[in-house]
Each structure stands twice: as C-alpha cells, then as structure tokens.
Design a protein around this motif. Sequence first.
Motif, mmCIF file in Angstrom:
data_model
loop_
_atom_site.group_PDB
_atom_site.id
_atom_site.type_symbol
_atom_site.label_atom_id
_atom_site.label_comp_id
_atom_site.label_asym_id
_atom_site.label_seq_id
_atom_site.Cartn_x
_atom_site.Cartn_y
_atom_site.Cartn_z
ATOM 1 N N TYR A 33 0.394 2.844 -3.891
ATOM 2 C CA TYR A 33 -0.906 3.514 -3.940
ATOM 3 C C TYR A 33 -0.989 4.384 -5.198
ATOM 4 O O TYR A 33 -0.025 4.961 -5.658
ATOM 5 C CB TYR A 33 -1.150 4.342 -2.669
ATOM 6 C CG TYR A 33 -0.248 5.541 -2.477
ATOM 7 C CD1 TYR A 33 -0.646 6.810 -2.889
ATOM 8 C CD2 TYR A 33 0.993 5.409 -1.865
ATOM 9 C CE1 TYR A 33 0.164 7.917 -2.700
ATOM 10 C CE2 TYR A 33 1.817 6.508 -1.671
ATOM 11 C CZ TYR A 33 1.400 7.759 -2.093
ATOM 12 O OH TYR A 33 2.216 8.852 -1.910
ATOM 13 N N TRP A 34 -2.178 4.410 -5.771
ATOM 14 C CA TRP A 34 -2.477 5.130 -7.014
ATOM 15 C C TRP A 34 -1.744 4.532 -8.219
ATOM 16 O O TRP A 34 -1.521 5.208 -9.214
ATOM 17 C CB TRP A 34 -2.177 6.628 -6.884
ATOM 18 C CG TRP A 34 -3.371 7.411 -6.437
ATOM 19 C CD1 TRP A 34 -4.198 7.104 -5.391
ATOM 20 C CD2 TRP A 34 -3.895 8.608 -7.005
ATOM 21 N NE1 TRP A 34 -5.184 8.042 -5.270
ATOM 22 C CE2 TRP A 34 -5.020 8.982 -6.245
ATOM 23 C CE3 TRP A 34 -3.513 9.411 -8.058
ATOM 24 C CZ2 TRP A 34 -5.777 10.108 -6.520
ATOM 25 C CZ3 TRP A 34 -4.260 10.541 -8.333
ATOM 26 C CH2 TRP A 34 -5.381 10.881 -7.572
ATOM 27 N N ARG A 83 -3.954 -2.013 -5.648
ATOM 28 C CA ARG A 83 -4.503 -2.346 -4.335
ATOM 29 C C ARG A 83 -5.600 -3.402 -4.383
ATOM 30 O O ARG A 83 -5.616 -4.325 -3.561
ATOM 31 C CB ARG A 83 -5.018 -1.080 -3.642
ATOM 32 C CG ARG A 83 -5.289 -1.286 -2.151
ATOM 33 C CD ARG A 83 -4.045 -1.743 -1.433
ATOM 34 N NE ARG A 83 -4.233 -1.905 0.005
ATOM 35 C CZ ARG A 83 -3.352 -2.496 0.800
ATOM 36 N NH1 ARG A 83 -2.234 -2.981 0.308
ATOM 37 N NH2 ARG A 83 -3.582 -2.601 2.086
ATOM 38 N N ALA A 116 0.832 -1.205 0.000
ATOM 39 C CA ALA A 116 0.000 0.000 0.000
ATOM 40 C C ALA A 116 0.865 1.252 0.000
ATOM 41 O O ALA A 116 0.594 2.216 -0.728
ATOM 42 C CB ALA A 116 -0.927 -0.006 1.213
ATOM 43 N N ARG A 117 1.906 1.253 0.818
ATOM 44 C CA ARG A 117 2.781 2.430 0.896
ATOM 45 C C ARG A 117 3.535 2.663 -0.409
ATOM 46 O O ARG A 117 3.758 3.804 -0.811
ATOM 47 C CB ARG A 117 3.772 2.259 2.051
ATOM 48 C CG ARG A 117 3.147 2.352 3.431
ATOM 49 C CD ARG A 117 4.199 2.280 4.525
ATOM 50 N NE ARG A 117 4.696 0.935 4.735
ATOM 51 C CZ ARG A 117 4.231 0.098 5.665
ATOM 52 N NH1 ARG A 117 3.242 0.472 6.459
ATOM 53 N NH2 ARG A 117 4.756 -1.110 5.811
#
Length: 216
Positions: free
Chosen positions: A156-157, A161, A152-153
């Motif tokens: 992201y984007w 996810r 996630a870290r």
Amino acid sequence: MLEYDGANINIPVSGTYTIRLYFDRPGFYTYSIEQTSVVFDRRALFYTDGQNLDIDNVSEFTEGYAVTKFKNLTRDGAPGSDLTHADTDFPVFRLADAYLMYAEAVLRGGSGGDLSTALNLVNAVRERAYQSPAGRISADELTLDFILDELAREFYWECHRRTDLVRFGKFSQTDYLWQWKGGVKNGTPVSSHLDVYPLPGTDIGANPNLVQNPGY
C-alpha cells in the motif's frame, strides 16, 4: 533491583517483552520483565489519533486513517532537506514483490515453479512483517485471493494497487468494492473501459495513427 551504573539487564532470548518499572518502593527501584506472546503485522503503519475509519467526506483529512509508511526524515531522524517536497527514497522494485510474483504465477498454473517454494517465499515475507513465525500461513490458505490481500498489506502507498486489481479482474465491473469506488460512499461497480487509461490528447493530436482507447 535497578542500580546506578549497574550491570546490563540480561534478555535470554529474542522476542517481545513487557518491562515494568516500580517507583513506589521506598529506598530502591525494582523492575520486572515478561516475555509477551502478542504478535502483530508491523506493516500496519497508520496514524489513528483523531481520525475516523469511515470516510464520509473525502476532502477532510481526519476522515480515514492516515498512512505513516513514509516519512521525510533522514536515517538519523533529522528532517529532510526540503520540507515541502519530500526527498525520501521511494521503492520501485522490492524482493517481496518478486516473492509474491512467484507465488501468484504458480497459483495461476505457470510452469517452472512449485507450490512448496511459493509457500516458503510468501511465509518469508510474512515472517519479516510479523518478526515471528506467527505470521506463517498453511498451504491451504495460499490462494489467489490471499495473494491479492497480501499485495495490499505489503505494497500500500507504493503505486501497486490499481495494477494489481486490474490484473485480478477486481477493478471495475465486479462486487469487489471499497469506499468511494465509482464516486459512491459504499462503492459501486464501474465501467470496464476504466481498466485501461486514455491516451493523452496531445499524443493523439501529434500522431494521427493513434486511436483513442474505447470508452474515452
């Protein structure tokens, strides 16, 4: 003392520094340089001014932090060629992804790898993110839950996810919740049939041998 056309300021070692300029000294300017021990994850690229962390209304832009990970700018800082549709290069495959894949595979019991290498690869990703050894973790901290959080870290984007959550069994019928999961502010489990997308109706209409996925 600062002097016009003076010598460069010498920084003995790389790191993070606080530079203070003193303009209240009569007749000359002085400065001080202090190396700081503050380290942080530089992947946290968010716009927070005027934003609320909690999201009460998903249609309001100021609800939730905005992401500044990608900008429609050239390498020189000039605007992109199209101000409506960004022409920023989008990463599809990254080295960090391969490193975290290796670590996840080892933690899942895959053969041909080892925990020592997995830990070194994860720490390579984190040292780059922190620009410091302070981002390193220990072998005891390297778990599948940690890998999911690290994914996630790191990504992201970048359209990772949902797939990651499905693979870890966290997307649907679990207590792994986030705001507005299932259309509820505090989050709620959803049906496991949503782990798989529906087949497009046009495809089913064009090919009678196709059978729609369960639940749709």
